[in-house]
Design an enzyme around this catalytic site. Sequence first.
Site, mmCIF file in Angstrom:
data_model
loop_
_atom_site.group_PDB
_atom_site.id
_atom_site.type_symbol
_atom_site.label_atom_id
_atom_site.label_comp_id
_atom_site.label_asym_id
_atom_site.label_seq_id
_atom_site.Cartn_x
_atom_site.Cartn_y
_atom_site.Cartn_z
ATOM 1 N N CYS A 52 48.593 2.937 -53.065
ATOM 2 C CA CYS A 52 49.411 1.841 -52.488
ATOM 3 C C CYS A 52 49.381 1.835 -51.075
ATOM 4 C CB CYS A 52 50.975 2.283 -52.899
ATOM 5 S SG CYS A 52 51.377 1.670 -54.537
ATOM 6 N N ARG A 100 51.058 -5.258 -53.783
ATOM 7 C CA ARG A 100 50.255 -4.546 -54.635
ATOM 8 C C ARG A 100 51.100 -3.627 -55.729
ATOM 9 N NH1 ARG A 100 45.512 -1.811 -50.880
ATOM 10 N NH2 ARG A 100 45.151 -1.027 -53.355
ATOM 11 N N TRP A 124 53.016 4.461 -55.146
ATOM 12 C CA TRP A 124 53.090 4.407 -56.693
ATOM 13 C C TRP A 124 52.860 5.553 -57.115
ATOM 14 C CZ3 TRP A 124 54.610 2.200 -60.835
ATOM 15 C CH2 TRP A 124 53.882 2.722 -61.989
ATOM 16 N N ASN A 147 47.488 8.117 -49.981
ATOM 17 C CA ASN A 147 46.979 7.301 -51.366
ATOM 18 C C ASN A 147 46.057 7.968 -51.954
ATOM 19 O OD1 ASN A 147 48.776 5.137 -50.443
ATOM 20 N ND2 ASN A 147 46.956 3.806 -49.926
ATOM 21 N N GLY A 148 46.153 8.013 -53.365
ATOM 22 C CA GLY A 148 45.299 8.750 -54.240
ATOM 23 C C GLY A 148 45.765 9.676 -54.890
ATOM 24 N N GLU A 177 38.184 -14.934 -75.407
ATOM 25 C CA GLU A 177 39.079 -14.964 -73.984
ATOM 26 C C GLU A 177 38.612 -16.395 -73.395
ATOM 27 O OE1 GLU A 177 41.425 -14.026 -72.647
ATOM 28 O OE2 GLU A 177 41.428 -14.636 -70.661
ATOM 29 N N LYS A 216 41.208 -19.270 -72.830
ATOM 30 C CA LYS A 216 41.413 -20.099 -71.488
ATOM 31 C C LYS A 216 41.571 -21.447 -71.469
ATOM 32 C CE LYS A 216 42.847 -17.629 -69.819
ATOM 33 N NZ LYS A 216 43.363 -16.435 -69.875
ATOM 34 N N GLU A 233 44.463 -22.885 -73.440
ATOM 35 C CA GLU A 233 45.609 -22.770 -72.519
ATOM 36 C C GLU A 233 45.943 -23.749 -71.482
ATOM 37 O OE1 GLU A 233 47.122 -18.076 -72.037
ATOM 38 O OE2 GLU A 233 45.214 -18.463 -71.203
ATOM 39 N N HIS A 242 28.753 -18.514 -91.954
ATOM 40 C CA HIS A 242 29.602 -18.305 -93.015
ATOM 41 C C HIS A 242 30.800 -19.262 -92.948
ATOM 42 C CE1 HIS A 242 27.493 -14.638 -94.355
ATOM 43 N NE2 HIS A 242 27.646 -14.352 -93.089
ATOM 44 N N LYS A 294 54.905 -16.801 -68.342
ATOM 45 C CA LYS A 294 54.078 -15.810 -67.786
ATOM 46 C C LYS A 294 54.296 -14.453 -68.671
ATOM 47 C CE LYS A 294 51.068 -14.117 -65.243
ATOM 48 N NZ LYS A 294 49.528 -14.051 -65.581
HETATM 49 N N1 GLU Z 1 49.613 10.909 -55.659
HETATM 50 C C1 GLU Z 1 50.495 10.546 -54.728
HETATM 51 C C2 GLU Z 1 51.904 10.550 -55.156
HETATM 52 O O1 GLU Z 1 52.228 10.575 -56.353
HETATM 53 C C3 GLU Z 1 50.359 9.127 -53.773
HETATM 54 C C4 GLU Z 1 50.506 7.859 -54.688
HETATM 55 C C5 GLU Z 1 50.199 6.838 -54.042
HETATM 56 O O2 GLU Z 1 48.636 6.474 -53.955
HETATM 57 O O3 GLU Z 1 51.034 5.837 -53.794
HETATM 58 O O4 GLU Z 1 52.878 10.528 -54.238
#
Ligand code: GLU
Length: 609
Positions: free
Chosen positions: A2, A27, A74, A99-100, A482, A486, A489, A505, A604
């Site tokens: 995030c 995001r 996230w 992040n990660g 797909e 598209k 749609e 066939h 949506k």
């Molecule tokens: N792994 C971390 C958590 O769970 C970071 C999550 C993120 O990238 O926002 O807090």
Amino acid sequence: MCGIVGAVAQRDVAEILVEGLRRLEYRGYDSAGVAVLNNGELSRTRRVGKVQELSSALETQPLFGGTGIAHTRWATHGEPNERNAHPHQSEGDIAVVHNGIIENHNKLRVMLKGLGYTFASDTDTEVICHLVHHELKTHDSLLAAVQVAVKQLEGAYGTVVIDRRDSQRMIVARSGSPLVIGYGLGENFVASDQLALLPVTRSFAFLEEGDVAEVTRREVNIFDVDGNAVEREMKESEVTHDAGDKGEYRHYMLKEIYEQPTAIAHTLEGRIAGGKVLDAAFGENAAEFLKDIKHVQIIACGTSYHAGMAARYWLEGWAGVSCNVEIASEFRYRKSHLFPNSLLVTISQSGETADTLAAMRLAKEMGYKATLTICNAPGSSLVRESDMAYMMKAGVEIGVASTKAFTVQLAGLLMLTTVIGRHNGMSEQVEADITQSLLSMPAKVEQALGLDDAIAELAEDFADKHHALFLGRGDQYPIAMEGALKLKEISYIHAEAYASGELKHGPLALIDADMPVIVVAPNNELLEKLKSNVEEVRARGGLMYVFADVDAEFESDDTMKVIPVPHCDEFMAPLIYTIPLQLLSYHVALIKGTDVDQPRNLAKSVTVE
Ligand code: GLU
């Protein structure tokens, strides 16, 4: 995955940080927080929910100070609650945003507990702040402590560290999750995306993998993975629009088609390390859930169903497990057989698709070993109710006809293929090739977008047509489906897709000069077979539009227009061939004057049955 924002300035920075978080809101995230240093004090505010909650809290109780860090989270490890929101702290001295995913967090946690540290959250991130705190006991600078600490981390991170006892600097480190330094006048910044910093600077330097940087008000010193001082080129940003508006684009759909290189790059962020896709990209306990999986049942609707169909070719072809794919509204109302060690995968942009949700609930009752959702909406019902979630990070998709969500789903499913494959005998070479392909996707999609003008011209041929036929083979068959969806749609032209081997066939009966036939033809082992199918159409007087690999040796003539598509490897081909088909439907709709972003009768997020 995030948002990260950091600042070292003379003025109070809390507002700048919160505005930065706001700009990254698109995001998706579940909680937000900020920590600021002021005269040897470290103060922190965190809130679950929207950045607005954090901002209101700061209005009531402002934080003062010129050095600070902020984060939108996230959750991957630990529930989305205030205790787990970033920034995290160690002993009231060190504060960290991250992040990660730190893969070896359990081992580090045990080690750090042994050293006397108490953990206040369930996150993987918290090990970073205690580790830095611990290393500071034997290193004389925050920079040195962070450099040593990150060497002990396995996984992916973009992280920013501050120390209460040294309010002049922040240390930032990147591996697998992007960070950009923003240069100001007498103040400097860092963020996970330059968008966050556009109100305060337009001069940026992007950190490279393994970089650690020391950022003060007047200086930015960057060190590479081996600790050598390095320069990273400073560039002026050319970004002119925010995530939520159409910017220079006439429609959201076109904007979202063009956002695909960035959306795919975002979905990869923090999820690939050491040449491998991390298990935890699919959730905290994913390694445990996925290790015994022998069968995958994919459930989805519409565009997401096509992504699932492509994944079936990959999971059976490369990951060594069996796979079924079914439309959710069918699955939920029939009796199906449960194979041993089955994983249920749902795919839904909104996470609220009523049929998919009902199918998932049914699967849980049936006793599936685990449920995983591939979803773009944090906090949605599918995310909450599934054992695992792959958060797509495609950014908000406003156009009703899905574009970037589809290609990001494909990327996510390809990642899932490697993770499941790893437990089922996928060779290291194939895993490395797929990972490499994933990493080169954003650039290749960018190249494919270069076909836009040629396709706009081609679209003229379709404006007066009432029907179209799309053909593909293998994992391009779902891409043909797909493409047809598209066109239906947004241009209201009736379109059908067939696996090209199926032509004889039945559908051959439809071929005449009023039925344009669109063919997707990458240079794969089915190319020669596809060429025979093309001849079958030609022999019946059909008009063909062939999207073909530059090396596939198709030539335009009276009955066939060939559109050369940039050469790409077999893993990314379905994703790359999607791009020209999206552009084709967009341009046809434009000529026909339909409501591109809100086609008639469609919604949506399909939250009804
Ligand atoms: N792994 C971390 C958590 O769970 C970071 C999550 C993120 O990238 O926002 O807090």
